[in-house]
Design an enzyme around this catalytic site. Structure first.
Site, PDB file in Angstrom:
ATOM      1  N   TYR A  71       0.825  -1.215   0.000  1.00 23.72           N
ATOM      2  CA  TYR A  71       0.000   0.000   0.000  1.00 23.72           C
ATOM      3  C   TYR A  71       0.856   1.261   0.000  1.00 23.72           C
ATOM      4  O   TYR A  71       0.412   2.321  -0.436  1.00 23.72           O
ATOM      5  CB  TYR A  71      -1.021  -0.049   1.140  1.00 23.72           C
ATOM      6  CG  TYR A  71      -2.142  -0.985   0.771  1.00 23.72           C
ATOM      7  CD1 TYR A  71      -2.157  -2.302   1.209  1.00 23.72           C
ATOM      8  CD2 TYR A  71      -3.136  -0.575  -0.115  1.00 23.72           C
ATOM      9  CE1 TYR A  71      -3.143  -3.177   0.793  1.00 23.72           C
ATOM     10  CE2 TYR A  71      -4.131  -1.443  -0.540  1.00 23.72           C
ATOM     11  CZ  TYR A  71      -4.129  -2.746  -0.075  1.00 23.72           C
ATOM     12  OH  TYR A  71      -5.101  -3.609  -0.510  1.00 23.72           O
ATOM     13  N   ASN A 121     -12.297   2.775  -6.512  1.00 18.15           N
ATOM     14  CA  ASN A 121     -10.915   3.256  -6.453  1.00 18.15           C
ATOM     15  C   ASN A 121     -10.616   3.886  -5.097  1.00 18.15           C
ATOM     16  O   ASN A 121     -11.494   4.482  -4.478  1.00 18.15           O
ATOM     17  CB  ASN A 121     -10.665   4.260  -7.584  1.00 18.15           C
ATOM     18  CG  ASN A 121     -10.927   3.639  -8.945  1.00 18.15           C
ATOM     19  OD1 ASN A 121     -11.005   2.419  -9.081  1.00 18.15           O
ATOM     20  ND2 ASN A 121     -11.095   4.481  -9.953  1.00 18.15           N
ATOM     21  N   HIS A 149     -14.564   1.027  -1.341  1.00 18.30           N
ATOM     22  CA  HIS A 149     -13.426   0.175  -0.959  1.00 18.30           C
ATOM     23  C   HIS A 149     -12.379   0.946  -0.161  1.00 18.30           C
ATOM     24  O   HIS A 149     -11.222   0.524  -0.056  1.00 18.30           O
ATOM     25  CB  HIS A 149     -12.805  -0.474  -2.207  1.00 18.30           C
ATOM     26  CG  HIS A 149     -13.707  -1.503  -2.822  1.00 18.30           C
ATOM     27  ND1 HIS A 149     -13.520  -1.980  -4.094  1.00 18.30           N
ATOM     28  CD2 HIS A 149     -14.796  -2.137  -2.352  1.00 18.30           C
ATOM     29  CE1 HIS A 149     -14.475  -2.864  -4.370  1.00 18.30           C
ATOM     30  NE2 HIS A 149     -15.257  -2.980  -3.336  1.00 18.30           N
ATOM     31  N   CYS A 157      -6.847   2.174  13.013  1.00 21.58           N
ATOM     32  CA  CYS A 157      -6.185   1.441  14.101  1.00 21.58           C
ATOM     33  C   CYS A 157      -6.872   0.094  14.283  1.00 21.58           C
ATOM     34  O   CYS A 157      -8.103   0.033  14.374  1.00 21.58           O
ATOM     35  CB  CYS A 157      -6.256   2.244  15.394  1.00 21.58           C
ATOM     36  SG  CYS A 157      -5.639   1.322  16.805  1.00 21.58           S
ATOM     37  N   GLY A 243     -15.042   1.922 -16.584  1.00 27.38           N
ATOM     38  CA  GLY A 243     -13.696   1.395 -16.337  1.00 27.38           C
ATOM     39  C   GLY A 243     -13.612   0.327 -15.267  1.00 27.38           C
ATOM     40  O   GLY A 243     -12.724   0.349 -14.431  1.00 27.38           O
ATOM     41  N   THR A 244     -14.559  -0.610 -15.292  1.00 23.10           N
ATOM     42  CA  THR A 244     -14.462  -1.724 -14.352  1.00 23.10           C
ATOM     43  C   THR A 244     -14.666  -3.057 -15.075  1.00 23.10           C
ATOM     44  O   THR A 244     -15.462  -3.136 -16.014  1.00 23.10           O
ATOM     45  CB  THR A 244     -15.457  -1.600 -13.175  1.00 23.10           C
ATOM     46  OG1 THR A 244     -15.252  -2.691 -12.270  1.00 23.10           O
ATOM     47  CG2 THR A 244     -16.913  -1.588 -13.657  1.00 23.10           C
ATOM     48  N   GLU A 271     -12.444  -2.008 -23.430  1.00 21.07           N
ATOM     49  CA  GLU A 271     -12.746  -3.243 -24.176  1.00 21.07           C
ATOM     50  C   GLU A 271     -14.004  -3.890 -23.615  1.00 21.07           C
ATOM     51  O   GLU A 271     -14.587  -3.391 -22.660  1.00 21.07           O
ATOM     52  CB  GLU A 271     -11.549  -4.209 -24.047  1.00 21.07           C
ATOM     53  CG  GLU A 271     -11.219  -4.538 -22.609  1.00 21.07           C
ATOM     54  CD  GLU A 271      -9.839  -5.183 -22.456  1.00 21.07           C
ATOM     55  OE1 GLU A 271      -9.673  -5.910 -21.455  1.00 21.07           O
ATOM     56  OE2 GLU A 271      -8.956  -4.932 -23.299  1.00 21.07           O
ATOM     57  N   CYS A 287     -11.934   5.840 -21.469  1.00 15.57           N
ATOM     58  CA  CYS A 287     -13.040   6.666 -20.959  1.00 15.57           C
ATOM     59  C   CYS A 287     -12.627   8.141 -20.872  1.00 15.57           C
ATOM     60  O   CYS A 287     -13.482   9.022 -20.891  1.00 15.57           O
ATOM     61  CB  CYS A 287     -13.507   6.161 -19.591  1.00 15.57           C
ATOM     62  SG  CYS A 287     -12.244   6.157 -18.323  1.00 15.57           S
TER      63      CYS A 287
END
Ligand SMILES: CC(C)NC(=O)[C@H](Cc1c[nH]c2ccccc12)NC(=O)[C@H](CCCC/N=C(/NCCC(=O)O)S[C@H]1O[C@H](COP(=O)(O)OP(=O)(O)OC[C@H]2O[C@@H](n3cnc4c(N)ncnc43)[C@H](O)[C@@H]2O)[C@@H](O)[C@H]1O)NC(=O)OCc1ccccc1
Ligand SMILES: [Zn+2]
Length: 296
Positions: A71, A121, A149, A157, A243-244, A271, A287
């Site tokens: 991350y 995202n 997400h 924490c 875009g997914t 696509e 996009c």
């Protein structure tokens, strides 16, 4: 579902103009134009990292240092390397401008304005695309962005659940720790710790000191805002899917959910993607080109 999806811009604009509750669902493809890797595309994250090891609670419990390094790399991409919102982010942000709404979505009900943006995202680029809007428009629009997400800008924490917001300007404590290392394991004691107030039962005893984790939703964890998302999808009559790959649930089920209730779906993807044959509209291509063109 009989008919194949239409890519007729005028027909889409007419459908948008008669929509009362427009929702946008976005994935990694929305930020690809900003230089942020997708997950499954060429050179995508899941080609370089084992999902279970870096994006699950079990993975974090076993290798917290590895997950933190993953991350930190994501944070570098989004924040430290100054990724900028692209024309797709700005096209969606323009849907927060009352003048644009009046032109492209005059039937939008006030309670559904501006259109809700549900993003998978964690890069905060959709919020940053609101940068040059007047304060009150930006504030209203930010409340309409749901990061289902989580966000790379916040940590949580693992003991007191306090959310820490490390702003892009000042590097997070992790940066200092990671900067020291060459990717080898970072001792648990050196990983980011909670500075929140520690509470034992009812008395307070200074720093919590709990281990911090990226405040993102891992596989097997319940996404954020699911109650609000479920409620709003119930009334959605136009869902833009941008875009997914539509492979990760529950987001992957939103389009079918809207269709089931008689709503329309418009897919914007580089696509073909899963389930797009059931869409009413399909606009293939980057996009950052198709959205400004269709919403412009
Ligand atoms: C792999 C999959 C089968 N597994 C799941 O879906 C699992 C398990 C599961 C649940 N229900 C199921 C039902 C069936 C099967 C499995 C399941 N889901 C979960 O565990 C979820 C939690 C999943 C969240 C995991 N965390 C992420 N991210 C955060 C961290 C991080 O970012 O590291 S997921 C992560 O991967 C997903 C990646 O997908 P995309 O964003 O679509 O990216 P991808 O690379 O795949 O595709 C990019 C697309 O863009 C296109 N593109 C590229 N460039 C462009 C361009 N320029 N323009 C346009 N398009 C473009 C490409 O063509 C491509 O189509 C995103 O969601 C992203 O956030 N939790 C849950 O279900 O809890 C219970 C629950 C649910 C509801 C209510 C109560 C309880
Ligand atoms: Zn804490």
């Amino acid at each position: 579902m009989s008919s194949t999806p239409s890519s007729d811009v005028a027909a889409f604009r007419a459908a948008l103009a008669s929509s009362k509750n427009i929702i946008v669902l976005a994935g990694a493809g929305l930020s690809a134009g900003s230089g942020i890797k997708t997950f499954r595309g060429a050179g995508g994250f899941w080609h370089q990292h084992d999902i279970q090891a870096v994006a699950s609670t079990e993975g974090f419990n076993e290798h917290p240092s590895l997950v933190w390094q993953f991350y930190y790399e994501r944070r570098e991409e989004c924040v430290l390397l100054e990724a900028k919102p692209n024309r797709a982010h700005h096209a969606l942000a323009s849907l927060s401008d009352p003048l644009v709404i009046a032109r492209v979505a005059p039937s939008l009900e006030a309670v559904n304005s501006p259109p809700l943006l549900i993003t998978q995202n964690i890069d905060s680029l959709s919020q940053r695309a609101l940068g040059d809007f007047p304060e009150e428009v930006r504030k209203a629009a930010e409340e309409r962005i749901l990061e289902m997400h989580g966000s790379i800008l916040t940590t949580r924490c693992t003991s007191c659940q306090h959310i820490h917001r490390s702003s892009p300007s000042n590097p997070s404590p992790l940066a200092a720790a990671l900067a020291k290392r060459d990717g080898s394991d970072i001792p648990l004691a050196e990983l980011p710790r909670c500075g929140g107030d520690g509470w034992a039962g009812s008395n307070r005893y200074g720093r919590c000191g709990g281990l911090l984790r990226p405040n993102v939703i891992w596989f097997g964890e319940v996404p954020e805002h699911m109650g609000e998302i479920a409620r709003k999808l119930n009334w959605c009559d136009m869902l833009l899917v941008v875009g997914t790959s539509s492979l990760v649930h529950p987001a992957a089920g939103f389009a079918a959910n809207v269709k089931k209730r008689g709503g329309k779906v418009a897919v914007f993807n580089l696509e073909r993607s899963r389930g797009d044959e059931d869409a009413d509209f399909l606009f293939l291509g980057p996009c950052e080109e198709t959205l400004p063109q269709v919403l412009g």
